[in-house]
Design a protein around this motif. Structure first.
Motif: not given
Length: 507
Positions: A427-446
């Protein structure tokens, strides 16, 4: 972590450099500032200048360079910084101390103030030599046309629009008491002090509150209305300091005492004018005043403001705020999202709470955090930024896990995997691209939200933006916004590289 070995390396390659940079910068800053004199200021021109005067006066007599924490905010925030030990001293005014801080009377003497402040570990000393009182002012031409000279005259013209600073509206010695004394019926509009002069010059408001040493009063041809009923007390500039300062840094304190009576109203108005009308730097203005020199710097150009000597410090501070807050949000948000992903009701509640945090205005959240933890600066800023970063990380983690096809989930079960193993290897390996996209958004917001941290002394590029607002200096505002935008662009390039790295890894 619940990640297969290749993805562990990819994830660490993205996360660890940010955390290492944050720890390195934080450690360096702490070691450099441990024995320093910390000087604070409020968020208006005169306070910025006086903070530099204090720091430069003490600098030859301190073991390390003084730390100047500029533009901390209004009286309540700077006073809380002093009480908590975040700063050692700042320039305050007797009327503010008596009425706003101590909730006393305008007739309170310095000895009475010290008696009230001593149990708090604070004291008042070193009168600087000038009075900078509150007053109301309007355009001179309008005052002549309407035959207005006093505040009593103003009360007879309820049609005039008042634009008053938010602090003045809320202060104990501000609008409410003034309105009661004179019978004002106008409903003032809240304005930033630095923007009020533009508003009155443009005819958007008719009356503003001013400090009597403001440089733009004469420059804009404003008429200061006489306080004919004697509402406003004197606001003599003094030092409000921690009582342990003289013992901790005796040589620095002795140097600060030499400022007593040294700054008269004419000198203060001239220094304010250099900042507001000529665009000179606060440090340069202070240096010239202390040296008794004539103006050595005129209008600073945009490039000088953009690539000023503070750029490296502000960049480090901003990156620390972003890296630590996003790193903490990852460490908290990903495991929490994994845990709630299989529980629909719990998931809805947890994501709802994270979403609710997004609706709380940044300054309001910072104010609440300051009250709760009793300090200003980096800590409340990091907590706030971490809370704001949680939602995109958690939501994307949950979404990524939900998007894993049912067939692949069942394949893991068919191979005899436990739920923990299925999460780790499927599950986590397959979800990793979406998870990284969330970190990407969080970084921009921060990166964007971190500019607000300067309002409570946490530094970063917002420090320039806050100062630009105080001075109504559009170039300085841009000099703060552009580096933040550049940092956001760099983060996007970093995450593009991470995306390519993940795509190259075997699933």
């Amino acid at each position: 972590m619940l990640l297969p070995h290749p993805l562990q390396r990819a994830w660490r390659s993205a996360l660890l450099p940010w955390l290492f940079l944050a720890m390195l910068a934080s450690t360096g800053a702490a070691s450099a500032q441990g024995d320093a004199l910390h000087v604070g200021s409020k968020r208006f021109t005169e306070s910025y200048i006086l903070a530099e005067v204090l720091a430069q006066t003490a600098a030859p007599h301190t073991p390390v360079a003084p730390v100047v924490r500029q533009g901390l905010g209004n009286t309540a925030i700077v006073y809380e910084a002093l009480r908590s030990g975040a700063i050692d001293v700042y320039a305050e005014y007797t009327g503010t101390i008596a009425l706003e801080i101590l909730q006393g009377s305008a007739a309170m003497t310095r000895a009475e103030m010290n008696a009230r402040l001593a149990p708090l570990g604070l004291g008042v000393a070193v009168p600087l030599g000038f009075n900078d009182g509150y007053a109301l002012a309007m355009r001179g031409a309008d005052a002549d046309r309407l035959k207005l000279a006093t505040l009593s005259d103003l009360a007879r013209h309820p049609e005039l629009k008042l634009g008053l600073s938010n602090e003045f509206i809320g202060r104990a010695d501000g609008w409410q008491g003034l309105a009661a004394r004179y019978g004002f019926t106008q409903k003032p509009t809240g304005l930033d002090h630095g923007l009020a002069y533009d508003a009155i010059a443009a005819g958007q408001v008719d009356v503003i509150d001013i400090y009597t040493t403001d440089a733009k009063i004469d420059h804009l041809g404003l008429r200061v209305l006489q306080d004919d009923r004697g509402y406003f007390p004197r606001y003599d500039a003094v030092l409000l300091y921690r009582l342990d300062l003289p013992a901790r840094l005796p040589a620095a304190w002795a140097a600060l005492q030499t400022l007593e009576g040294r700054i008269d109203e004419r000198a203060m108005i001239a220094m304010n004018a250099r900042a507001e009308l000529q665009g000179a730097g606060f440090d340069t203005i202070a240096r010239d005043f202390l040296a008794g020199a004539t103006a050595s710097e005129g209008q600073r150009g945009f490039m000088a403001k953009l690539f000023g000597s503070d750029l490296g410090r502000l960049t480090r501070q901003h990156m620390v705020l972003v890296a630590v807050s996003v790193g903490l949000a990852i460490l908290v948000g990903v495991p929490l999202a994994v845990w709630v992903s299989a529980h629909a009701r719990t998931r809805a509640v947890v994501l709802g709470i994270a979403g609710l945090m997004q609706t709380v205005p940044s300054l309001a959240l910072l104010a609440v955090l300051i009250s709760l933890i009793g300090s200003i600066g980096t800590l409340p800023a990091l907590i706030a930024l971490t809370l704001y970063a949680l939602l995109p990380i958690m939501r994307n983690t949950v979404t990524g896990l939900a998007e894993v096809p049912q067939g692949l989930r069942q394949a893991g079960t068919a191979l005899g995997m436990t739920p923990r193993q299925g999460m780790r290897f499927v599950l986590l390996p397959l979800a990793m691209p979406t998870l990284v996209a969330g970190v990407r958004t969080a970084t921009t917001i921060a990166i964007g939200t971190a500019t607000i941290a300067a309002f409570i002394g946490a530094g970063g590029f917002g420090e320039r933006i806050v100062t630009g607002l105080a001075l109504n200096d559009r170039q300085l505002l841009l000099a703060g916004a552009l580096p933040a935008a550049a940092l956001a662009l760099l983060s996007e390039l970093l995450f593009e590289a991470i995306d390519r790295l993940l795509l190259r890894r075997p699933g």
